[in-house]
Design an enzyme around this catalytic site. Sequence first.
Site, PDB file in Angstrom:
ATOM      1  N   TYR A 225      35.420  39.927 -23.771  1.00  0.00           N
ATOM      2  CA  TYR A 225      36.204  39.871 -22.608  1.00  0.00           C
ATOM      3  C   TYR A 225      37.146  41.156 -22.690  1.00  0.00           C
ATOM      4  O   TYR A 225      37.870  40.914 -23.761  1.00  0.00           O
ATOM      5  CB  TYR A 225      36.713  38.401 -22.315  1.00  0.00           C
TER       6      TYR A 225
ATOM      7  N   ASP B 183      33.563  32.619 -29.394  1.00  0.00           N
ATOM      8  CA  ASP B 183      34.130  32.282 -28.419  1.00  0.00           C
ATOM      9  C   ASP B 183      33.019  32.303 -27.744  1.00  0.00           C
ATOM     10  O   ASP B 183      32.093  32.637 -27.082  1.00  0.00           O
ATOM     11  CB  ASP B 183      34.633  33.658 -27.750  1.00  0.00           C
TER      12      ASP B 183
ATOM     13  N   LYS C 110      37.871  28.743 -17.757  1.00  0.00           N
ATOM     14  CA  LYS C 110      35.838  28.444 -16.975  1.00  0.00           C
ATOM     15  C   LYS C 110      35.574  27.264 -17.281  1.00  0.00           C
ATOM     16  O   LYS C 110      35.496  26.200 -16.143  1.00  0.00           O
ATOM     17  CB  LYS C 110      35.416  29.472 -18.180  1.00  0.00           C
TER      18      LYS C 110
ATOM     19  N   ARG D   2      56.547  19.480 -26.726  1.00  0.00           N
ATOM     20  CA  ARG D   2      56.359  20.888 -27.219  1.00  0.00           C
ATOM     21  C   ARG D   2      55.144  20.394 -28.054  1.00  0.00           C
ATOM     22  O   ARG D   2      54.359  21.163 -28.525  1.00  0.00           O
ATOM     23  CB  ARG D   2      57.008  21.593 -27.290  1.00  0.00           C
TER      24      ARG D   2
END
Length: 383
Positions: free
Chosen positions: A102, A174, A199, A50
Amino acid sequence: MSIRPSDFTKVVHAGVEPDPRTGAIMTPIFQTSTYVQEAPNQHKGWDYSRAGNPTRDALEEAFAALENARYGLAFSSGLAAEQAIIQILNPGDHVLVCDDVYGGTGRLFRRLFAKYNLTFDFIDMTTVKNVEAAVKPNTRLVWIETPTNPLLKVIDIEAVTKVAHKAQAVVVVDNTFASPIFQSPLEMGADIVVHSTTKYIGGHSDIIGGAVMLNDDKLYEQIKFVQFAGGAVPGPLECFLLLRSVKTLAVRMEKHDVNALAVARFLSEHSRVKDVFFPGLPSHPQHALAKKQMRGFAGMVSFNLKGSYDEVVSFLQKLKVFSLAESLGGVESLVNHPEKMTHASVPEEMRKQLGIGPNLIRLSCGIESADDLIKDLDQALKN
């Protein structure tokens, strides 16, 4: 379109060195949760996956290289990356967000973080004066998405950043729709870049992921701590697949851009199409700005189809090469109905104000033949 020649080389080699033990040219998948230590807290740089993993380290180096940043951080999704950024704020802080954002981003801000005494104002940032008027004494973050989703508005990163920095606010961009190939927000003054690597960076519709790239040491340490403490990290297999995808990013983006321009031009001349939203068209309101701050326009095209909602559904169902699905940026072409799909969580009144209505359709143009994409649209547009 003017992809920097060096980007074709950069993406192939970003973050990757031959494995020192075996000589493997590809970074191995270190599929492990923990690491043996020689003595308490004496290890080879990794203690628990992690906190860090060699495959993820290579990916984060690649992310940094993509945006010409000092630091890159990998997350399990784009929204996990956004959440980590917001978590550096304190109760009482104010955030300015571009209005056409978004749907998942807006939902995250309105429904999750607003209840922790953070306030969010959604404004049209295509006019810089709107940003100047909306800044408050407690504004700590300005959130830009450009081009926007789904209306592909273009926001002047440099101009908005100057306003934000004057107010001592951090600027987040973004950059998902443009990709690092076509836009470099950090070079225009932004503090943080965020991507949904699901994406274009992933590019094959088989990975969920997110990335944060930045230069500032303090901001990096803050977001790195959230990544470690919150644990929304990608597994080593996802990191390996993303490293593979990064290598072809430049050549994919080149084809996405060519196809989208051809599709946008076709749609702009069709009698059944009312409006076409694509920054690469001279008719786009921010076309000049897009040419200035972008090196290409990527693969997203939105448009309003004339007719009833039933006719819109009929068009969507007739498509054969374009698949009706959420997401974008894959090698295959997708079509989306924002009002009912990706932006359904946006308040109805806000959708109406933005123009996200029943006739709006969003295309993600893949890397197929442009002629085949146009033929598919043409046959679906026939009554």
